[in-house]
Each structure stands twice: as structure tokens, then as C-alpha cells.
Design a protein around this motif. Structure first.
Motif, short mmCIF file in Angstrom:
data_model
loop_
_atom_site.label_atom_id
_atom_site.label_comp_id
_atom_site.label_asym_id
_atom_site.label_seq_id
_atom_site.Cartn_x
_atom_site.Cartn_y
_atom_site.Cartn_z
N UNK A 1 -3.88 -3.46 3.55
CA UNK A 1 -4.65 -2.88 2.45
C UNK A 1 -5.55 -1.76 2.95
N UNK A 2 -5.70 -0.73 2.13
CA UNK A 2 -6.59 0.40 2.43
C UNK A 2 -7.45 0.69 1.22
N UNK A 3 -8.75 0.84 1.45
CA UNK A 3 -9.67 1.32 0.41
C UNK A 3 -9.80 2.83 0.55
N UNK A 4 -9.33 3.56 -0.46
CA UNK A 4 -9.36 5.02 -0.43
C UNK A 4 -10.57 5.54 -1.19
N UNK A 5 -11.07 6.69 -0.77
CA UNK A 5 -12.17 7.35 -1.47
C UNK A 5 -11.67 8.14 -2.67
N UNK A 6 -10.38 8.33 -2.79
CA UNK A 6 -9.82 9.19 -3.83
C UNK A 6 -9.66 8.44 -5.14
N UNK A 7 -9.85 9.18 -6.24
CA UNK A 7 -9.57 8.60 -7.55
C UNK A 7 -8.09 8.72 -7.90
N UNK A 8 -7.38 9.60 -7.22
CA UNK A 8 -5.96 9.80 -7.47
C UNK A 8 -5.10 9.14 -6.42
N UNK B 1 -17.06 0.43 -2.20
CA UNK B 1 -16.19 0.13 -1.07
C UNK B 1 -16.57 -1.20 -0.42
N UNK B 2 -17.85 -1.42 -0.19
CA UNK B 2 -18.28 -2.66 0.45
C UNK B 2 -17.95 -3.87 -0.42
N UNK B 3 -18.19 -3.76 -1.72
CA UNK B 3 -17.86 -4.87 -2.62
C UNK B 3 -16.37 -5.14 -2.62
N UNK B 4 -15.56 -4.09 -2.62
CA UNK B 4 -14.12 -4.28 -2.68
C UNK B 4 -13.57 -4.82 -1.35
N UNK B 5 -14.17 -4.40 -0.26
CA UNK B 5 -13.78 -4.95 1.04
C UNK B 5 -14.06 -6.45 1.08
N UNK B 6 -15.22 -6.86 0.57
CA UNK B 6 -15.53 -8.29 0.52
C UNK B 6 -14.50 -9.05 -0.30
N UNK B 7 -14.11 -8.48 -1.44
CA UNK B 7 -13.09 -9.13 -2.26
C UNK B 7 -11.79 -9.29 -1.48
N UNK C 1 -8.75 -7.34 -4.20
CA UNK C 1 -9.49 -6.08 -4.39
C UNK C 1 -9.16 -5.44 -5.72
N UNK C 2 -10.08 -4.63 -6.21
CA UNK C 2 -9.92 -3.94 -7.49
C UNK C 2 -9.21 -2.60 -7.31
N UNK C 3 -8.74 -2.06 -8.44
CA UNK C 3 -8.20 -0.70 -8.51
C UNK C 3 -6.97 -0.49 -7.63
N UNK D 1 1.92 -1.07 2.11
CA UNK D 1 0.47 -1.28 2.19
C UNK D 1 -0.14 -1.08 0.81
N UNK D 2 -0.96 -2.03 0.39
CA UNK D 2 -1.67 -1.89 -0.89
C UNK D 2 -2.82 -0.90 -0.72
N UNK D 3 -3.05 -0.11 -1.76
CA UNK D 3 -4.12 0.90 -1.73
C UNK D 3 -4.99 0.73 -2.96
N UNK D 4 -6.31 0.71 -2.73
CA UNK D 4 -7.26 0.71 -3.84
C UNK D 4 -7.88 2.09 -3.96
N UNK D 5 -7.88 2.64 -5.16
CA UNK D 5 -8.54 3.92 -5.38
C UNK D 5 -9.99 3.69 -5.79
#
Length: 329
Positions: A83-90, A308-314, A321-323, A104-108
Motif C-alpha cells: 500500500x502507498x499513501x499518495x499526496x495526489x488527488x488524481x 496521511x497519519x490517520x490513514x497510515x494508522x488505519x 485505509x481510505x480513498x 499495490x493499493x494506492x490511497x489518494x
């Protein structure tokens, strides 16, 4: 996933420097990728630190750094990455597509929506209120009143009615605008007066005073605003693009503006970024161009870090994770 330090989270050096205490409190080994290519971790002694990595934080500090290719390479070499948490909205960046194709799952991130919504309102108000002309009158010491166009009573077609589109709608509706949200999901939405399906784009363009593009770029949406779509707009309509440059056929847009339909284009994205200095969009009298900066409000960084921190915890605690987006999005 359990909450002990068994999994690893890969973060960029600048991200670790900015959020060290919050990241260190997470139930994970924090593997830091340095700009010179080194890896370090304060809580693990494994010889292959990348083998610990199950998640990665690809925030704006990593995206915008000159060392971004080095961090991308570290992500690629993590064999157990999930999983990767991305800073992008797209989701149109080739690297994100590459990760999705790998499984790999990606969260926007959607915290950009507040700044983008304020940007849209500010630019449209400036246009409707004729602010450049007012400034010119002041500079000329010319005491003259200028009539202006009101937002109240206008119809807005917001193409892409996700987080960004809804935040724009809420603000425009507060001014008394009628909101038509365009998306595939037909469910009613309290932020819109009604919802229209994308198949009705031409019909809805014909009645819209303001057209806002706030959707991702995909094979299905590329050049959705083409010569035919532009010909369907009202002569006094304003086209606003805060999505992606590829949503609009810009050759067709320039020709349409020259022909007087629509009246104006407010663009925060371009077909090629950075936009070349000789591109006619820079100098067209009916185009207001900005450098993909509509989200850059002074609260963006803090909102992005918190999300990002909240989603990493999830992700670490229960794997939800969300999104999340996928290869077909």
C-alpha cells in the motif's frame, strides 16, 4: 494487522524530519529513504530494510523533491509493499499506475478540495466583478462605476462531483447559484439541485453559465471538452478547469474562444506542464492561466499530514485505509 512493530513504513527523509515524533509513535518500523540513496531505521536491525516495508508515504515532500526518483526507486525495490499513501488527488501519474499494475493499493488525498474550492470562487468573482478593470480605473484616477455580473441565479455544471466538486458546489450554492452535479452515480446529493449523467454532457452544457471540470483524467475523460462540446456552450459561459489539462482539447478551446463561445476560460491545469513559454494559452485575452496551484492554500500542508497519519494508522491497525483507487480508476 497487529499493532506491534512488525511491518515497515517507508518514508522520505524530508517527511521524517517534518513528522518524526508522529511517525515514531506509529506501530511500525519507520524506514527512512535518504536523498543520497541510503536507508535507515531506528527500531530494526534487518540487513535488508526494504524487506520490512509493507506501506509507503509518498507525500508532497517526496513528490516535489529533486531526489524523487531515488525515493521512487526505493519503493519499487520493496518486495513486500502492499500500500502507498499518495499526496495526489488524481491517479494519472505514471508512477502510481505502475504501482497499481504491480498490485499495490494506492490511497489518494482529497484534502486539496478546500483550497481548490476557494480558488474557483476567487477567480470567478474576480472575473464577474471585473477586478482587472477596476484596478485600471483606480490607477488612472478615473471615478467611474462598472456594472458587474452576479453569481446569484447562475447555473453551474460541475463535471466530476466528488470531494472537490462538492466543496465547490457548497460555496457556489451559498451565493445563490443553481448546481448541476455530473457523475455516473445517479443518487441525489444535498450539495446539488440535481445530478446528471455524463451522457448528458452536451445537453447540460447548453444551459450552464459556469462549467467546472473537477474530475480525474482517464481514457474515458481525455478531451471530453472537444470542439463539439465547446460549440454546445452558451456564448457568455465560463469554463473552469481544476482537474487535468488533458480533459480539454486546447486547440479546440482556443478556436472556440476566438469564435466567442465560451466567453472565458479559467485554467489551473495545462496540456503540458510546465506550460511552454510560447504556448498561446499564456497570452490569449480570454484565458486566465495559473500553474496548477489551486490547492496551495496555507492550510494544505497540515491537512495533508493529518490525513496521511490517520490513514497510515488505519492501514497498520486493521488494513482499511481510505480513498483507495485501482488500476481501472
Amino acid at each position: 494487522m497487529t499493532t506491534d512493530r512488525t511491518a515497515g513504513l517507508l518514508v522520505f527523509e524530508a517527511s521524517w524530519t517534518a513528522m518524526a515524533s508522529a511517525l515514531a509513535a506509529l506501530p511500525a518500523h519507520i524506514v527512512v529513504a535518504h536523498a543520497d540513496g541510503r536507508l535507515s531505521c531506528d527500531t530494526a536491525t534487518a540487513t535488508d530494510l526494504l524487506s520490512l516495508v509493507e506501506g509507503a508515504l509518498l507525500d508532497s515532500r517526496a513528490w516535489l523533491s529533486d531526489a524523487a526518483p531515488i525515493f521512487h526507486d526505493a519503493i519499487r525495490r520493496a518486495p513486500n509493499l502492499r500500500w502507498v499513501q499518495s499526496a495526489s488527488s488524481g491517479f494519472d501519474a505514471p508512477f502510481l499506475r505502475e504501482l497499481a499494475d504491480r498490485g499495490v493499493a494506492v490511497s489518494r488525498t482529497t484534502v486539496q478540495s478546500l483550497g481548490i474550492a476557494e480558488f474557483v470562487m476567487a477567480r470567478l468573482l474576480s472575473l464577474f466583478q471585473r477586478e482587472p478593470e477596476r484596478h485600471a480605473l483606480q490607477a488612472a484616477r478615473d471615478w467611474r462605476a462598472l456594472p458587474f455580473r452576479e453569481i446569484h441565479g447562475t447555473r453551474w455544471l460541475i463535471v466530476g462531483f466528488g470531494t472537490i466538486g462538492r466543496d465547490i458546489a457548497i460555496r457556489a450554492k451559498a451565493f445563490g447559484a443553481e448546481i448541476v452535479g455530473m457523475r455516473r452515480d445517479p443518487s441525489p446529493d444535498p450539495a446539488a439541485d440535481r445530478i446528471a449523467h455524463p451522457e448528458r454532457l452536451s445537453d447540460e452544457l447548453a444551459g450552464a453559465d459556469v462549467v467546472v471540470l473537477a474530475l480525474p483524467l482517464s481514457d474515458a475523460t481525455r478531451h471530453m471538452i472537444d470542439a463539439a462540446a465547446l460549440a454546445a456552450t452558451k456564448p457568455d459561459a465560463v469554463l473552469i478547469n481544476v482537474g487535468r489539462g488533458g480533459l480539454v482539447d486546447h486547440y479546440a478551446l482556443i478556436a472556440a474562444l476566438d469564435a466567442g463561445r465560451p466567453a472565458h476560460a479559467i485554467l489551473d491545469v495545462a496540456p503540458l506542464e510546465p506550460l511552454p513559454a510560447d504556448d498561446p494559452l499564456w497570452s490569449h485575452p480570454r484565458v486566465w492561466m495559473t500553474a496548477h496551484a489551486s490547492a496551495y492554500g496555507d492550510g494544505l500542508g497540515n491537512r495533508a499530514d493529518r490525513f496521511a497519519l490517520d490513514n497510515i494508522r488505519r492501514f497498520l491497525v486493521d488494513g482499511t485505509p481510505l480513498n483507495l483507487v485501482g488500476a481501472r480508476d
